[in-house]
Structures are given as C-alpha cells and as structure tokens.
Design a protein around this motif. Structure first.
Motif, PDB file in Angstrom:
ATOM      1  N   GLU A   1       0.862  -1.213  -0.028  1.00  0.00           N
ATOM      2  CA  GLU A   1       0.093  -0.051  -0.065  1.00  0.00           C
ATOM      3  C   GLU A   1       0.744   1.453  -0.038  1.00  0.00           C
ATOM      4  O   GLU A   1       0.240   2.231  -0.343  1.00  0.00           O
ATOM      5  CB  GLU A   1      -0.898   0.002   1.017  1.00  0.00           C
ATOM      6  N   ILE A   2       2.126   1.268   0.598  1.00  0.00           N
ATOM      7  CA  ILE A   2       2.995   2.422   0.516  1.00  0.00           C
ATOM      8  C   ILE A   2       3.744   2.695  -0.758  1.00  0.00           C
ATOM      9  O   ILE A   2       3.599   1.926  -1.761  1.00  0.00           O
ATOM     10  CB  ILE A   2       4.091   2.276   1.446  1.00  0.00           C
ATOM     11  N   SER A   3       4.072   3.987  -1.027  1.00  0.00           N
ATOM     12  CA  SER A   3       4.602   4.506  -2.330  1.00  0.00           C
ATOM     13  C   SER A   3       5.982   3.830  -2.358  1.00  0.00           C
ATOM     14  O   SER A   3       6.623   3.417  -1.231  1.00  0.00           O
ATOM     15  CB  SER A   3       4.648   5.897  -2.412  1.00  0.00           C
ATOM     16  N   LYS A   4       6.530   3.851  -3.772  1.00  0.00           N
ATOM     17  CA  LYS A   4       7.874   3.295  -3.795  1.00  0.00           C
ATOM     18  C   LYS A   4       8.807   4.167  -2.981  1.00  0.00           C
ATOM     19  O   LYS A   4       9.985   3.499  -2.386  1.00  0.00           O
ATOM     20  CB  LYS A   4       8.333   2.890  -5.339  1.00  0.00           C
ATOM     21  N   GLY A   5       8.564   5.395  -2.968  1.00  0.00           N
ATOM     22  CA  GLY A   5       9.532   6.197  -2.347  1.00  0.00           C
ATOM     23  C   GLY A   5       9.490   5.923  -0.764  1.00  0.00           C
ATOM     24  O   GLY A   5      10.854   5.743  -0.115  1.00  0.00           O
ATOM     25  N   ASP A   6       8.476   5.766  -0.117  1.00  0.00           N
ATOM     26  CA  ASP A   6       8.523   5.340   1.184  1.00  0.00           C
ATOM     27  C   ASP A   6       9.216   3.945   1.439  1.00  0.00           C
ATOM     28  O   ASP A   6       9.715   3.603   2.298  1.00  0.00           O
ATOM     29  CB  ASP A   6       7.200   5.318   2.004  1.00  0.00           C
ATOM     30  N   LEU A   7       8.921   3.080   0.350  1.00  0.00           N
ATOM     31  CA  LEU A   7       9.614   1.651   0.292  1.00  0.00           C
ATOM     32  C   LEU A   7      10.879   1.809   0.252  1.00  0.00           C
ATOM     33  O   LEU A   7      11.748   1.076   1.256  1.00  0.00           O
ATOM     34  CB  LEU A   7       8.931   0.922  -0.644  1.00  0.00           C
ATOM     35  N   LEU A   8      11.608   2.758  -0.576  1.00  0.00           N
ATOM     36  CA  LEU A   8      12.756   2.821  -0.341  1.00  0.00           C
ATOM     37  C   LEU A   8      13.399   3.479   0.769  1.00  0.00           C
ATOM     38  O   LEU A   8      14.761   3.115   1.103  1.00  0.00           O
ATOM     39  CB  LEU A   8      13.330   3.957  -1.660  1.00  0.00           C
ATOM     40  N   LYS A   9      12.711   4.235   1.394  1.00  0.00           N
ATOM     41  CA  LYS A   9      13.196   4.842   2.729  1.00  0.00           C
ATOM     42  C   LYS A   9      13.197   3.876   3.607  1.00  0.00           C
ATOM     43  O   LYS A   9      14.261   3.747   4.527  1.00  0.00           O
ATOM     44  CB  LYS A   9      12.649   5.949   3.090  1.00  0.00           C
ATOM     45  N   LEU A  10      12.295   2.863   3.836  1.00  0.00           N
ATOM     46  CA  LEU A  10      12.319   1.860   4.647  1.00  0.00           C
ATOM     47  C   LEU A  10      13.265   0.627   4.266  1.00  0.00           C
ATOM     48  O   LEU A  10      14.028   0.373   5.482  1.00  0.00           O
ATOM     49  CB  LEU A  10      10.856   1.066   4.458  1.00  0.00           C
ATOM     50  N   ALA A  11      13.767   0.565   3.061  1.00  0.00           N
ATOM     51  CA  ALA A  11      14.936  -0.224   2.656  1.00  0.00           C
ATOM     52  C   ALA A  11      16.359   0.344   2.853  1.00  0.00           C
ATOM     53  O   ALA A  11      17.129  -0.348   3.681  1.00  0.00           O
ATOM     54  CB  ALA A  11      14.801  -0.405   1.070  1.00  0.00           C
ATOM     55  N   ARG A  12      16.415   1.697   2.933  1.00  0.00           N
ATOM     56  CA  ARG A  12      17.491   2.420   3.527  1.00  0.00           C
ATOM     57  C   ARG A  12      17.715   2.147   4.995  1.00  0.00           C
ATOM     58  O   ARG A  12      18.829   1.948   5.328  1.00  0.00           O
ATOM     59  CB  ARG A  12      17.409   3.994   3.124  1.00  0.00           C
TER      60      ARG A  12
END
Length: 346
Positions: free
Chosen positions: A308-319
């Motif tokens: 459900e989250i945006s890819k930008g937020d997903l990238l931030k979580l991955a970081r």
C-alpha cells in the motif's frame, strides 16, 4: 538557519524547480599559523611586484595566461565574466541515468538542495518522489562562483542531494600514473581462498558514525600535552610489508583474529541484552503470548502494508534496514528484500 551558497532552478523539459544549495559537509582540521622557528614572529604573505619589490593592491592584479616564449595574455575579471555564464541561475538537466552507472571516481563534493520558494515546494516534492521511484540521478551543469560544474542530483529520503563531479578530461588515466600493476590471478588458489575468507570475516554494515578522524584527535592531544609540558607520546610505527613467502600464514592468523574478535563482540552484546531484558521478563512473556495469538495474521498484515505504501516510502524503509542495491530493484524485488530484512531484524 544556514544561508544558501547558491540559488537557482533545476530545469528539465519545460519544468523549472527553484532550489537553494547548502553545504552538506565541513572539515575539522586543526588550524595552524606559521612562525619563524625559535621566535614568536608570525609569517605573513604579501603580493609583491617581483621587479620593483613593492606590494600591490588586490584590485590592481590581473590574470595572465602563459602562451609560450615568455609571453602572456592578460585578462581582468570583467573580461573573464564576459565569456562565462557567471550570472547563471539555472541547472540544466541533460539526462537521467541509473545511479549504479556512475563511477564514484567522478564524484567531488556533496550539497543539500532545499526548495527555493515556499510556493513551489510541491514541484520540488514531485521531482524528488519521481526520482526516488525511478532510482535514477539527474545529470546536468551549473555555474557557481565563476566556474562551471558537472553535477548529479539524486533523491535521499525527504531531500534532494547534489554532487559536483569531475568532467571526463579532469580524470587521469591510471596507466599514465602507475608504471606497472601485477597481473590478475597471480596468487595461489589457497591464498586467494584465504583472502576471501578474511574479507567475509571482516564484512559488516556501513555505519559512518563508526569512523572518526583519529589523526586530528592525536594532533589535539599533542597540542594539549605540549601545552601542559608533558612528554609527547609518539604513534606506533607502520607495520612492515608482508613478504610473499609469509602471505598465507599472515592471512590465516588474520582470519582467526577477525573471527575471535567478532565472537567476543557478539558475546558481549548478548550479555548486555540479557542484562537489560532481565527486569522485564514478566511483560516480555505476556508480549510473546500476544504475538503468538496474532500469529500469521500479523505477517499477512505487514505484507499488505508494504503493497500500500509508495515506492519512495518503500525505498526509505529499505534504506533504514540497510538493504543493499535497493535503488536498482523493481518494486516487487524491493518488497521481497524489505520483508526479508524485517524478518532478520525481528
């Protein structure tokens, strides 16, 4: 609040994004003045006419380009400004490229880019989010302080970052600098295997805060010791180069030492965790019971949340989870990597 060192606009296509540039780093070297040895007399530099010996005011100095044969072409600042876009306030994007395609050799200095105006923050956010989702960097040029720079812009969390870069003709060819290099695969297989083991045993997460400029610390300690009249403590001598005949044995002992050091670190870490957890046994037990009741439902919910989250937020979580190569992954692969990292961190 810091003042920007450059303001302008990023332009790509017909879109213009006002930005303000701020320094992202600062150096912490010890500042020294120069003195004549054995005295307290400061050394000063002057701009002196070599023929007359007289000091020259800065305003009366022009630049001369050597054209050979002892001849120079004289240029003042006004003439230099007439051919350089010194008043340019635009960073023109030429193309977007994959982040991993940029050789780090070309990077020079890093800057923060903030929104240039309050009313255009939405446009700034749009560019940041689009770049975060694509995993690409914008490549363009800007003029700052009378010099043109090649620059790469990339998204990093809530921020756009700019890194000035060297132009291709500013990067030297290593063959012109180094006389010879050893041929590849010259080491014995056993030595290569042991070297790979050593690399594996010393592999860890990249945490910038783990590293410190210890030389500056030692210089400050030297100043304090000399100020207090104490005996100066010299640093240890550099180790002798490893001889080819001793290479395997040196690698073997290094692997053993690295493994022993890591085991000790894990033991100390586990001990501290047990001590901190000891007073909370009762609440921890009830918490684990609650988790047991939730069971697979919680895992399914977490998986749904990622979708459900945006890819930008997903990238931030991955970081935050230190997921490697996250900027080059597709969304599906990124979700898998984040779930795996979450399970390992749990």
């Amino acid at each position: 609040m810091a003042r920007p060192i450059w303001t302008g606009a990023i332009t790509f296509g017909l879109v213009s994004v006002p930005v303000a540039m701020y320094s992202a780093t600062h150096e912490h070297e010890v500042g020294f003045h120069q003195f004549e040895k054995g005295t307290g007399d400061r050394i000063r530099y002057k701009r002196v006419n070599e023929r007359t010996g007289k000091e020259v005011d800065y305003d009366n100095i022009v630049k001369g380009a050597d054209v050979g044969g002892g001849d120079y072409v004289m240029l003042d600042q006004e003439e230099l400004d007439s051919v350089a876009p010194g008043r340019s306030r635009s960073l023109d994007v030429d193309r977007f490229v994959e982040l991993d395609a940029i050789d780090p050799l070309y990077y020079d200095k890093t800057y923060f880019l903030g929104p240039g105006r309050e009313e255009t923050e939405k446009v700034y956010g749009l560019l940041r989010d689009a770049m975060a989702d694509s995993g690409r960097a914008a490549i363009g040029t800007l003029v700052m302080r009378g010099k043109e720079y090649l620059a790469a812009i990339r998204a990093d969390g809530d921020l756009l970052m700019l890194q000035t870069m060297y132009f291709a003709d500013e990067v030297r060819d290593p063959k012109d600098q180094i006389d010879s290099l050893p041929r590849r695969n010259a080491a014995k297989p056993a030595e290569l295997h042991m070297a790979q083991q050593l690399i594996d045993s010393m592999t860890g997460k990249w945490r910038p805060a783990d590293f410190r400029d210890t030389y500056t610390d030692r210089v400050n300690q030297l100043i304090d010791e000399k100020k207090a009249g104490k005996e100066i403590t010299p640093a240890a001598e550099a180790p002798e180069p490893t001889a080819a005949t001793d290479l395997f044995e040196a690698l073997r002992r290094s692997v053993e030492a690295a493994k022993k050091g890591r085991a000790t670190s894990k033991s100390q870490s586990a001990s501290s965790v047990r001590k901190s957890a000891a007073p909370k046994r009762k609440s921890a037990s009830s918490g684990s019971s609650a988790r047991g009741k939730a069971g697979g439902k919680g895992a399914k919910s977490k998986a749904a949340d990622l979708k459900e989250i945006s890819k930008g937020d997903l990238l931030k979580l991955a970081r935050d989870l230190d997921v490697p190569k996250r900027t080059t992954m597709s969304r599906a692969d990124l979700e898998k990597a984040v779930r795996k990292a979450q399970r390992q961190a749990a």
